[in-house]
Design a protein around this motif. Structure first.
Motif, mmCIF file in Angstrom:
data_model
loop_
_atom_site.group_PDB
_atom_site.id
_atom_site.type_symbol
_atom_site.label_atom_id
_atom_site.label_comp_id
_atom_site.label_asym_id
_atom_site.label_seq_id
_atom_site.Cartn_x
_atom_site.Cartn_y
_atom_site.Cartn_z
ATOM 1 N N MET A 221 0.842 -1.204 0.000
ATOM 2 C CA MET A 221 0.000 0.000 0.000
ATOM 3 C C MET A 221 0.871 1.245 0.000
ATOM 4 S SD MET A 221 -2.917 -0.832 2.809
ATOM 5 C CE MET A 221 -1.835 -1.753 3.878
ATOM 6 N N LEU A 222 0.462 2.230 -0.771
ATOM 7 C CA LEU A 222 1.235 3.464 -0.785
ATOM 8 C C LEU A 222 1.024 4.224 0.529
ATOM 9 C CD1 LEU A 222 2.283 5.628 -3.555
ATOM 10 C CD2 LEU A 222 1.145 6.819 -1.677
ATOM 11 N N ALA A 223 2.125 4.544 1.182
ATOM 12 C CA ALA A 223 2.062 5.222 2.475
ATOM 13 C C ALA A 223 2.654 6.621 2.367
ATOM 14 C CB ALA A 223 2.843 4.427 3.519
ATOM 15 N N ILE A 224 2.047 7.546 3.111
ATOM 16 C CA ILE A 224 2.691 8.837 3.348
ATOM 17 C C ILE A 224 3.718 8.568 4.441
ATOM 18 C CG2 ILE A 224 2.368 11.213 4.151
ATOM 19 C CD1 ILE A 224 -0.596 10.958 3.303
ATOM 20 N N ARG A 225 4.963 8.915 4.162
ATOM 21 C CA ARG A 225 6.029 8.554 5.094
ATOM 22 C C ARG A 225 6.703 9.817 5.622
ATOM 23 N NH1 ARG A 225 11.065 8.494 4.438
ATOM 24 N NH2 ARG A 225 12.532 7.170 5.560
ATOM 25 N N ALA A 226 6.636 10.014 6.936
ATOM 26 C CA ALA A 226 7.280 11.170 7.564
ATOM 27 C C ALA A 226 8.446 10.687 8.406
ATOM 28 C CB ALA A 226 6.280 11.932 8.433
ATOM 29 N N ALA A 227 9.651 11.087 8.035
ATOM 30 C CA ALA A 227 10.847 10.750 8.818
ATOM 31 C C ALA A 227 11.300 12.038 9.489
ATOM 32 C CB ALA A 227 11.937 10.205 7.912
ATOM 33 N N ILE A 228 11.234 12.058 10.806
ATOM 34 C CA ILE A 228 11.569 13.291 11.523
ATOM 35 C C ILE A 228 13.024 13.206 11.953
ATOM 36 C CG2 ILE A 228 10.929 14.777 13.452
ATOM 37 C CD1 ILE A 228 8.125 13.074 12.991
ATOM 38 N N VAL A 229 13.845 13.975 11.275
ATOM 39 C CA VAL A 229 15.298 13.891 11.474
ATOM 40 C C VAL A 229 15.857 15.237 11.929
ATOM 41 C CG1 VAL A 229 17.478 13.215 10.369
ATOM 42 C CG2 VAL A 229 15.353 12.231 9.548
ATOM 43 N N ASN A 230 15.167 16.302 11.540
ATOM 44 C CA ASN A 230 15.682 17.655 11.695
ATOM 45 C C ASN A 230 15.521 18.159 13.137
ATOM 46 O OD1 ASN A 230 16.073 20.472 11.483
ATOM 47 N ND2 ASN A 230 15.286 20.486 9.386
ATOM 48 N N HIS A 231 16.580 18.720 13.697
ATOM 49 C CA HIS A 231 16.534 19.270 15.054
ATOM 50 C C HIS A 231 15.603 20.481 15.156
ATOM 51 C CE1 HIS A 231 19.260 22.614 13.846
ATOM 52 N NE2 HIS A 231 19.658 21.710 12.965
ATOM 53 N N ARG A 232 15.202 21.051 14.011
ATOM 54 C CA ARG A 232 14.343 22.245 14.050
ATOM 55 C C ARG A 232 12.859 21.893 14.084
ATOM 56 N NH1 ARG A 232 18.235 23.193 9.889
ATOM 57 N NH2 ARG A 232 19.804 24.661 10.636
ATOM 58 N N THR A 233 12.532 20.628 13.767
ATOM 59 C CA THR A 233 11.128 20.238 13.666
ATOM 60 C C THR A 233 10.478 20.265 15.048
ATOM 61 O OG1 THR A 233 11.689 18.852 11.783
ATOM 62 C CG2 THR A 233 9.563 18.420 12.843
ATOM 63 N N GLY A 234 9.245 20.799 15.100
ATOM 64 C CA GLY A 234 8.516 20.857 16.369
ATOM 65 C C GLY A 234 7.079 20.406 16.160
ATOM 66 N N LYS A 235 6.296 20.442 17.263
ATOM 67 C CA LYS A 235 4.895 20.002 17.212
ATOM 68 C C LYS A 235 4.091 20.762 16.172
ATOM 69 C CE LYS A 235 3.636 17.879 21.549
ATOM 70 N NZ LYS A 235 2.994 18.014 22.859
ATOM 71 N N SER A 236 4.385 22.047 16.017
ATOM 72 C CA SER A 236 3.592 22.845 15.069
ATOM 73 C C SER A 236 3.773 22.317 13.644
ATOM 74 C CB SER A 236 3.982 24.317 15.148
ATOM 75 O OG SER A 236 5.336 24.462 14.774
ATOM 76 N N ASN A 237 4.933 21.790 13.337
ATOM 77 C CA ASN A 237 5.146 21.220 11.995
ATOM 78 C C ASN A 237 4.346 19.934 11.818
ATOM 79 O OD1 ASN A 237 8.174 22.330 12.929
ATOM 80 N ND2 ASN A 237 7.373 23.110 10.999
ATOM 81 N N ILE A 238 4.235 19.167 12.895
ATOM 82 C CA ILE A 238 3.447 17.926 12.850
ATOM 83 C C ILE A 238 1.969 18.288 12.664
ATOM 84 C CG2 ILE A 238 2.785 15.851 14.135
ATOM 85 C CD1 ILE A 238 5.777 15.901 13.524
ATOM 86 N N ASP A 239 1.510 19.290 13.431
ATOM 87 C CA ASP A 239 0.109 19.720 13.314
ATOM 88 C C ASP A 239 -0.180 20.222 11.899
ATOM 89 O OD1 ASP A 239 -0.423 19.051 15.947
ATOM 90 O OD2 ASP A 239 0.068 21.055 16.713
ATOM 91 N N ALA A 240 0.766 20.981 11.348
ATOM 92 C CA ALA A 240 0.562 21.517 9.995
ATOM 93 C C ALA A 240 0.472 20.373 8.979
ATOM 94 C CB ALA A 240 1.699 22.468 9.627
ATOM 95 N N LEU A 241 1.287 19.342 9.175
ATOM 96 C CA LEU A 241 1.243 18.180 8.280
ATOM 97 C C LEU A 241 -0.126 17.510 8.342
ATOM 98 C CD1 LEU A 241 2.636 15.889 6.523
ATOM 99 C CD2 LEU A 241 3.186 14.789 8.702
#
Ligand SMILES: *Cc1c(COP(=O)(O)O)cnc(C)c1O
Length: 481
Positions: free
Chosen positions: A445-465
């Motif tokens: 199945m085709l999946a949307i894949r989020a790999a969180i690697v960046n030290h700048r990423t925060g909750k607001s980026n997850i919410d925006a996604l």
């Protein structure tokens, strides 16, 4: 302005003018880093700008200021976006301003780390010492910077090939040796490709099935080895993964180490991003057994946040590693004193002769931030992955497609024609500049894949996604209905 020297020297005529230009360029790139959040993650390259880079070879000079303007206008705005906190595609590190400065200093030194007696080599050795300590490897082990884990996996296989077949393999190749090797179905493609490049052939590599957590099925490994031996093949190598590229699964390294010891196999770990989780005290126990590896391949440029590129290979038996690659060339003669001292040289441990100073940006990164802080960054990205999982679980329109083992989350928007819609959602997300995940296939199945690697990423980026996936999903399935 940058006036040309009348001699053939490429140095500036007027160093004061050059200094001013240089400070301006440094300010431009620091502004770029400081303002990263104000830009979209990614934007498409306009055709006209692509066209600017189809010009003929320039015969005459240009002012550095005008070349720099072209860079600022045509190149810088159209980056892949991995320094942006909304970038979650593939497995890309975020880099740091500190690493950037170190890279500039390294370029100024223009050191060639193929060999010879100079401090940059000692800096690289310092990193090897630190990595030995981190992974519990003995003093006799060897370490080498390479471009990335693809190259590191290849080097590991070449050392294992030498260990198994002896020095003759360097002359005679592997013809008719009837070798067998093992990795899991979730292994990275670079492991498979290494068998091609090494002349061993990809058919030699068995891809062992994975369990429901996408970890190698160790019983299936043991029975595959047994079956191969019974049919007259010669098993010699197993590659486990610490952090698979699709889901972040960590193979049971201790169990694979046991199997490798029992069966006398070279035990390699592809820890491209996952191996550095050793820096995070609450994740490190899940890597137990990594200290028993014969070789570990990993990248500083992923979870280590060192700017590209900075891959690394660590080999338990440094002498075997050297014998795999060393060759005698008269122009590379060694001495006990002066520049040709310090043997063995890095070029005795890999494919490259000339090599850049990747160690410096890595050394600055580790010294300036310290191992604890780098470990906290790794922990934090894993916590964000769990937060993303919880946001998915509370949305009936979303479905989690794989367990969240580290920092990677695979999910989809539930709808008819799910593969087509989810692929389109990811394209729209990337084009919007809000978030940039990538895709993969999970159980077909085709999946949307989020790999969180960046030290700048925060909750607001997850919410925006999440918000954007829901909005695009709704609008597309509405259009469809
Ligand atoms: C990224 C990755 C690789 C390849 O590493 P490069 O640095 O891109 O060459 C290999 N294995 C895994 C598990 C990876 O995530």
């Amino acid at each position: 302005m940058f006036r040309m020297n009348k001699t053939t020297s490429l140095d500036p005529v007027n160093w004061d003018e050059f200094r001013e230009q240089a400070h301006g360029m440094l300010d431009d790139i620091i502004d770029y880093l400081e303002q990263v959040r104000e830009r979209p993650v990614w934007r498409p390259i306009p055709d006209a700008i692509r066209e600017h880079f189809r010009e003929a070879l320039p015969l005459g000079p240009a002012a550095i200021s005008s070349v720099h303007e072209t860079f600022m206008h045509d190149v810088l705005p159209y980056a892949v976006g991995n320094i942006h906190p909304g970038f979650m595609g593939w497995v890309h590190g975020g880099g740091t301003p500190v690493g950037m400065l170190a890279e500039m200093l390294a370029a100024g030194m223009n050191a060639n780390l193929g060999g010879r007696d100079h401090m940059p080599i000692e800096v690289e050795k310092q990193i090897s010492i630190w990595m030995r300590e981190l992974f519990g490897f003995p003093e006799t082990s060897s370490g080498l910077f390479v471009t990335g884990t693809s190259m590191a996996n290849f080097i590991a296989l070449l050392v294992a090939r030498y260990a198994f077949l002896g020095s003759n393999v360097r002359k005679n190749g592997v013809h008719e040796h009837r070798l067998a090797a093992y990795t899991s179905e979730s292994a990275h493609g670079s492991v498979v490709r290494a068998f091609d490049f090494a002349g061993i052939g990809t058919d030699t590599l068995r891809q062992i099935p994975v369990n429901e957590n996408f970890e190698m099925d160790v019983e299936a490994l043991a029975s595959a080895v047994k079956k191969d031996r019974e049919s007259g093949l010669r098993p010699f190598f197993v590659s486990a993964t610490a952090g698979t590229v699709d889901t972040g699964a960590i193979d049971d390294l201790a169990a694979i180490a046991d199997c490798a010891r029992r069966e006398d196999l070279w035990f390699h770990v592809d820890g491209a991003f996952g191996a550095l989780a050793m820096l995070a005290p609450e994740i490190a126990p899940r890597l137990s057994g990594i200290d028993r590896a014969d070789s570990i391949a990993f990248d500083f440029h992923k979870w280590g946040q060192v700017p590209y590129d900075a891959g690394f290979i660590l080999v338990r038996d440094g002498e075997l590693h050297r014998k795999t690659f060393a060759s005698a060339a008269s122009y590379l003669r060694r001495e006990n004193r002066a520049l040709a001292a310090g043997s063995p040289w890095p070029c005795d441990f890999g494919l490259d002769l000339s090599r850049g100073f990747r160690a410096l940006k890595t050394w600055y990164t580790i010294k300036v931030f310290g191992a604890e802080k780098l470990g906290q960054v790794i922990s934090e990205t894993c916590k964000l992955a769990l937060y993303l999982k919880s946001r998915i679980m509370e949305q009936p329109q979303l479905e989690l497609l794989a367990p969240v083992s580290l920092n990677i989350v695979c999910f989809r928007y539930r709808c008819a024609e799910s593969d087509r819609v989810n692929a389109e959602i990811v394209v729209k997300l990337q084009e919007s500049g809000v978030a940039a995940p990538s895709t993969t296939l999970i159980k077909g199945m085709l999946a949307i894949r989020a790999a969180i690697v960046n030290h700048r990423t925060g909750k607001s980026n997850i919410d925006a996604l999440i918000d954007a996936v829901l909005a695009y999903g709704e609008s597309m399935t509405y259009e469809h209905a």
